[in-house]
Design a protein around this motif. Structure first.
Motif, PDB file in Angstrom:
ATOM      1  N   ILE A 265       0.286  -1.646  -1.546  1.00  0.00           N
ATOM      2  CA  ILE A 265      -0.886  -2.475  -1.819  1.00  0.00           C
ATOM      3  C   ILE A 265      -2.161  -1.816  -1.271  1.00  0.00           C
ATOM      4  O   ILE A 265      -3.258  -2.043  -1.760  1.00  0.00           O
TER       5      ILE A 265
ATOM      6  N   ALA B  34       6.138  -2.763  -1.108  1.00  0.00           N
ATOM      7  CA  ALA B  34       4.940  -3.417  -1.637  1.00  0.00           C
ATOM      8  C   ALA B  34       3.838  -3.440  -0.588  1.00  0.00           C
ATOM      9  O   ALA B  34       2.664  -3.229  -0.894  1.00  0.00           O
ATOM     10  N   ARG B  35       4.235  -3.660   0.661  1.00  0.00           N
ATOM     11  CA  ARG B  35       3.256  -3.728   1.738  1.00  0.00           C
ATOM     12  C   ARG B  35       2.558  -2.389   1.932  1.00  0.00           C
ATOM     13  O   ARG B  35       1.384  -2.320   2.272  1.00  0.00           O
TER      14      ARG B  35
ATOM     15  N   MET C 240       1.654  -6.969  -6.982  1.00  0.00           N
ATOM     16  CA  MET C 240       2.707  -6.259  -6.243  1.00  0.00           C
ATOM     17  C   MET C 240       4.073  -6.931  -6.440  1.00  0.00           C
ATOM     18  O   MET C 240       5.078  -6.265  -6.630  1.00  0.00           O
TER      19      MET C 240
ATOM     20  N   ILE D 165       3.164  -8.885   2.558  1.00  0.00           N
ATOM     21  CA  ILE D 165       2.598  -7.890   1.637  1.00  0.00           C
ATOM     22  C   ILE D 165       1.102  -7.700   1.895  1.00  0.00           C
ATOM     23  O   ILE D 165       0.587  -6.584   1.840  1.00  0.00           O
TER      24      ILE D 165
ATOM     25  N   MET E  15      -3.913  -9.392  -5.955  1.00  0.00           N
ATOM     26  CA  MET E  15      -3.271  -8.113  -5.624  1.00  0.00           C
ATOM     27  C   MET E  15      -1.821  -8.340  -5.187  1.00  0.00           C
ATOM     28  O   MET E  15      -0.934  -7.566  -5.528  1.00  0.00           O
ATOM     29  N   VAL E  16      -1.598  -9.403  -4.421  1.00  0.00           N
ATOM     30  CA  VAL E  16      -0.234  -9.697  -3.969  1.00  0.00           C
ATOM     31  C   VAL E  16       0.650 -10.027  -5.181  1.00  0.00           C
ATOM     32  O   VAL E  16       1.783  -9.548  -5.285  1.00  0.00           O
TER      33      VAL E  16
END
Ligand SMILES: Nc1ncnc2c1ncn2[C@@H]1O[C@H](COP(=O)(O)OP(=O)(O)OP(=O)(O)O)[C@@H](O)[C@H]1O
Ligand SMILES: [Mg+2]
Length: 373
Positions: free
Chosen positions: A159, A155-156, A127, A106, A123-124
């Motif tokens: 973000i 998600a990747r 997500m 991610i 942030m991860v």
């Protein structure tokens, strides 16, 4: 779609102007012009090879148009390389790195940004919550199901907070049940983040379920851009009408008596009086009209008043909440498809014998006038 004069800059957040794409002598995209609004869930729908991926790749900057220009957020994109465009792309095959864990997958796109590691971790986690996989950060990518991998791929992309997310058949590899669940999640997610989605699919049901608007494509061209209901209720051409759901088509001729009365003489249906506003063509002009199966009513006796013809039952298919009937009517070669709910077990429904006489009735308002294509 709104008239151009009432369109605001956010209605044309992505503006595709007279774009064509040739590969050698082959034209993959032919003179497409359309606008996509900010925050819209916009789908490109069409059969395999119609140019969906090619158009998406031009939005991403992986391909350059042979002609025309693409604007995103009012900026011409011709000189902007992919990594400087405010877009991100999610591919059909979930392109996540099998050797990295979920967290690193991610965070992959963030590696070039100067961020404090605590901020990055935060942030991860956000997500993972968003895609409903909290606590999965340490999992290896190859320890995930197909649906979970697809969510990681989303998600990747998300973000990086792109203004536009391009999704090329992202649910194509999933089985039906998971696919339907992911459709709902994807729609909810898009609403939540408010990012403009350009979504490619060849599945009409998926496009209808998910989209604010849909562009129906065929042979490198856009046939019609409309809301799901607009495409279903008022397709402009036979090609669009038959691509979305089932449709009955009838050839007809305009009959006029002065300027007040107008009617269509249609094969199998007889004379149908029409509102003059709906029928602008001159007397004798050929027309093509269409009626969805559920716009017909069936009854054993001739209904009082209104438009009706008597038909004979050819086949009926029981489909749970409704049955689909095929009837032959005099003056028309192909059978007419009629769909009726089974809520009140109409008249024995699917148990009716072949050859049973049934009356079909309809109202002039349910008639769709098509361009002759
Ligand atoms: N690099 C290329 N060189 C030559 N022809 C290409 C190239 N890329 C795509 N095409 C052709 O352009 C047409 C459109 O391809 P595209 O991949 O955009 O279709 P698609 O609508 O995404 O189809 P699918 O649903 O199968 O993914 C096809 O006929 C394809 O063979
Ligand atoms: Mg494709």
């Amino acid at each position: 779609m709104k008239a151009p004069s009432s369109m605001t800059p956010s209605d044309r957040f992505i503006s595709i102007r007279s774009v064509s794409k040739r590969f050698g002598a082959f034209t993959a995209i032919e003179d497409i012009s359309m606008d996509i609004g900010q925050g819209e869930f916009f789908s490109l729908l069409g059969a395999s090879g119609c140019g969906k991926t090619t158009l998406l790749r031009m939005l991403a900057g992986f391909e350059a148009p042979s002609k025309g220009e693409i604007f995103i957020d009012d900026q011409p994109m011709s000189d902007v390389p992919p990594h400087h465009r405010p877009v991100n792309m999610v591919f059909q095959s979930y392109a996540i790195f099998p050797h990295l864990n979920v967290r690193d997958n991610i965070a992959y796109g963030l590696r070039k940004q100067k961020l404090a590691s605590t901020r990055r971790a935060e942030m991860v986690e956000e997500m993972l919550d968003l895609i409903k996989l909290p606590g999965y950060g340490n999992r290896k990518a190859n320890e995930l199901s197909g649906g979970q991998r697809q969510r990681i791929a989303l998600a990747r992309a998300l973000i990086l907070r792109p203004k536009v997310l391009l999704l090329d058949e992202p649910l194509g590899a999933l089985d039906k049940q998971l696919r339907e669940q992911m459709q709902l999640e994807l729609r909810a997610l898009q609403r939540q983040v408010g990012i403009t989605f350009v979504f490619v699919t060849h599945d009409q049901e998926e496009a209808l379920t998910l989209s604010d608007r849909i562009a129906v494509m065929s042979g490198g061209k856009v046939l019609q851009v409309d809301t799901p209901a607009g495409l279903y209720e008022t397709p402009r051409t036979r090609a669009v009408a038959s691509f979305i759901g089932t449709m009955n088509f009838f050839r007809g001729t305009v009959r006029r008596n002065g300027s007040v009365m107008a009617a269509i003489e249609a094969e199998g249906l007889g004379t149908i009086p029409m509102a003059t506003a709906q029928l602008t063509k001159p007397d004798g002009a050929p027309v093509q009209i269409a009626l969805r199966p559920e716009k017909f009513s069936l009854s054993p006796k001739r209904p009082e008043g209104g438009l009706a013809v008597e038909g004979r039952l050819r086949t009926a298919a029981y489909m749970g909440e409704r049955s689909q009937y095929y009837l032959s009517i005099p003056g028309k070669a192909e059978p007419v498809a009629v769909s009726a709910p089974n809520s009140h077990r109409l008249m024995g429904g699917h148990d009716l014998p072949e050859g049973q006489a049934l009356w079909l009735s309809w109202s002039p308002e349910s008639i769709v006038m098509l361009d002759i294509d």
